[in-house]
Scaffold this active site. Structure first.
Site, mmCIF file in Angstrom:
data_model
loop_
_atom_site.group_PDB
_atom_site.id
_atom_site.type_symbol
_atom_site.label_atom_id
_atom_site.label_comp_id
_atom_site.label_asym_id
_atom_site.label_seq_id
_atom_site.Cartn_x
_atom_site.Cartn_y
_atom_site.Cartn_z
ATOM 1 N N GLU A 1 19.418 59.886 50.935
ATOM 2 C CA GLU A 1 20.083 59.295 52.098
ATOM 3 C C GLU A 1 19.339 58.058 52.604
ATOM 4 O O GLU A 1 18.127 58.087 52.788
ATOM 5 C CB GLU A 1 20.185 60.290 53.262
ATOM 6 C CG GLU A 1 20.832 59.617 54.475
ATOM 7 C CD GLU A 1 20.793 60.384 55.793
ATOM 8 O OE1 GLU A 1 21.334 59.857 56.785
ATOM 9 O OE2 GLU A 1 20.226 61.489 55.845
ATOM 10 N N ASP B 1 3.801 60.698 61.116
ATOM 11 C CA ASP B 1 4.077 59.565 61.993
ATOM 12 C C ASP B 1 3.056 59.606 63.127
ATOM 13 O O ASP B 1 2.982 60.597 63.857
ATOM 14 C CB ASP B 1 5.507 59.712 62.543
ATOM 15 C CG ASP B 1 5.889 58.580 63.497
ATOM 16 O OD1 ASP B 1 5.112 57.610 63.620
ATOM 17 O OD2 ASP B 1 6.967 58.672 64.123
ATOM 18 N N ASP C 1 1.817 57.538 66.469
ATOM 19 C CA ASP C 1 2.288 56.500 67.372
ATOM 20 C C ASP C 1 1.286 56.320 68.503
ATOM 21 O O ASP C 1 0.863 57.292 69.118
ATOM 22 C CB ASP C 1 3.644 56.952 67.943
ATOM 23 C CG ASP C 1 4.392 55.836 68.624
ATOM 24 O OD1 ASP C 1 3.727 55.016 69.301
ATOM 25 O OD2 ASP C 1 5.622 55.770 68.489
#
Length: 426
Positions: A46, A111, A113
């Site tokens: 995807e 991830d 951040d």
């Protein structure tokens, strides 16, 4: 240089040029095709595009590299996200019987951040970053890269700068791509130490004996702590910061330290006092008193968004996507140069498009006769694209990507040989 300053209003004009002449499609397809070891691996992946005005298009999928190129050059996405490999082609998910369209595999991703560190950085907050707090990302990469390689045995890790205020890690080993949700959650939990939300004062609690993984992580933090936390963030300077640190030590120790601190103003000496108190406590207390280690970890240990890592179908921003707010390209990072990596030196789309227009000294224009003799137009276009990005600041990051892919290709080769050997055994 002023002409390469990024202005988000110019993005609609720059993106067509970027996708037509600079985006490294050949390497990108080589990565996501994984050597063609598994059938339909690229076709069932995807892709999600965010278009102008936050129009969000999910479940895109492509049969070939050419199809992906054509569609990206037609849509010129502001942002590209990569999702899972599904049981069926994502662009046909509406035609599949409900319940049978399943996310099967995806890289194990992390991830990190900078906004998650707002309670422990004083230089910036929210989306802002500077060279002082960027050290937190360096520490995070050092700790997680070591653990994923040494504790879990993964080899193919690609670290990518997000383009604004964080970093992503793609663990691309076959074993990582096949992990279940439960296994991904277990890895993410193993790597998580800082627990609790805003209302939790003490976010790191160590128990006896200290796990070897935490000891290894502390070794990394210790390398950076004095310069980063004591000098640049000045955590033992201003009263407000000092109170925050002292809030993490036992009450009896706090009172004693407050008295000592009245006479001792130097952050390095104050930190030594805290360490001395911890040693004294450790010698007399029945259970572990590791408050100086807990302080170091609370201020410096990587803060993961575990939900990103747990889900197989979670989308993550693609390498070489452009950050619409900063204009910076999301680029693979070379860990050999990690300590000198500068997020502000990462090229913007305006800079690389401008570099493309600059005449290059000593670069000869292609002669029409030579052009005619080229095998075919597609090869010529492919070669021109390679030459195009090599004329820009993007070149060194594409080279890092290439080196990563070469490492993976060696393992695909082994896998393909093993498969062909198995087929011969009858």
């Amino acid at each position: 240089m002023p002409s390469s300053d990024y202005d988000s209003a110019s993005l609609p004009d720059l993106l067509p040029l970027y996708y037509r002449r600079l985006f490294p499609f050949s390497q990108y397809h080589r990565w996501l095709n994984y050597g063609g070891v598994q059938k339909n691996y690229f076709q069932n992946r995807e892709f999600s595009f965010t278009l102008k005005d936050d129009i969000y298009v999910r479940y895109q999928s492509f049969t070939t590299q050419a199809e992906l190129e054509k569609e990206m050059q037609k849509m010129n996405p502001y942002k590209i996200d990569i999702g899972a490999i599904y049981s069926h082609r994502p662009n046909q998910h509406n035609t599949v019987k409900s319940g049978s369209f399943q996310a099967l595999e995806k890289e194990l991703v992390f991830d990190i951040d900078m906004t998650d560190y707002d309670d422990v950085r004083s230089c910036c907050s929210a989306a802002d970053i500077c060279s002082k707090c960027w050290t937190l990302m360096t520490i995070a990469i050092r700790i997680l890269d070591r653990a994923l390689r040494e504790d879990f045995g993964f080899q193919h890790l690609m670290w990518v700068y997000s383009g604004r205020r964080g970093v992503h890690c793609w663990v691309c080993d076959e074993a990582a791509r096949k992990l279940s949700v439960a296994a991904r959650s277990a890895v993410a939990e193993y790597l998580s130490l800082v627990k609790g939300g805003e209302e939790t004062v003490k976010k790191v609690v160590l128990t006896d004996p200290i796990h070897p993984f935490i000891r290894e992580s502390l070794t990394v933090v210790e390398r950076y702590f004095s310069h980063y936390a004591l000098q640049e963030q000045d955590i033992l300077g201003r009263k407000e910061s000092v109170d925050k640190v002292l809030g993490l030590v036992p009450e009896d120790v706090r009172k004693e330290l407050q008295q000592h601190f009245q006479n001792e103003k130097k952050p390095e000496n104050r930190w030594k006092l805290i360490k001395d108190q911890a040693s004294r406590k450790q010698a007399t207390a029945k259970k572990g008193q590791y408050f100086e280690k807990e302080i170091m970890l609370q201020y410096c240990y990587p803060r993961l968004d575990v939900n990103v890592s747990k889900g197989v179908n979670h989308l993550l921003k693609s390498p070489f996507s452009v950050h619409p707010k900063t204009g910076r390209i999301s680029v693979p990072m070379d860990l050999k140069e990690l300590d000198t990596f500068d997020p502000f030196a990462v090229p913007t789309i305006s800079l690389i498009c401008e570099e493309l227009d600059r005449p290059r000294a000593g670069e000869e224009e292609e002669k029409p006769e030579e052009a005619k003799e080229m095998e075919n137009e597609k090869d010529a276009a492919e070669r021109r694209k390679i030459r195009d990005y090599k004329r820009t600041s993007l070149a060194k990051y594409v080279k890092t990507f290439d080196q990563f892919l070469d490492g993976m290709a060696r393992s695909w080769k082994g896998e393909l040989l093993r498969k062909s050997d198995l087929q011969k055994e009858f």
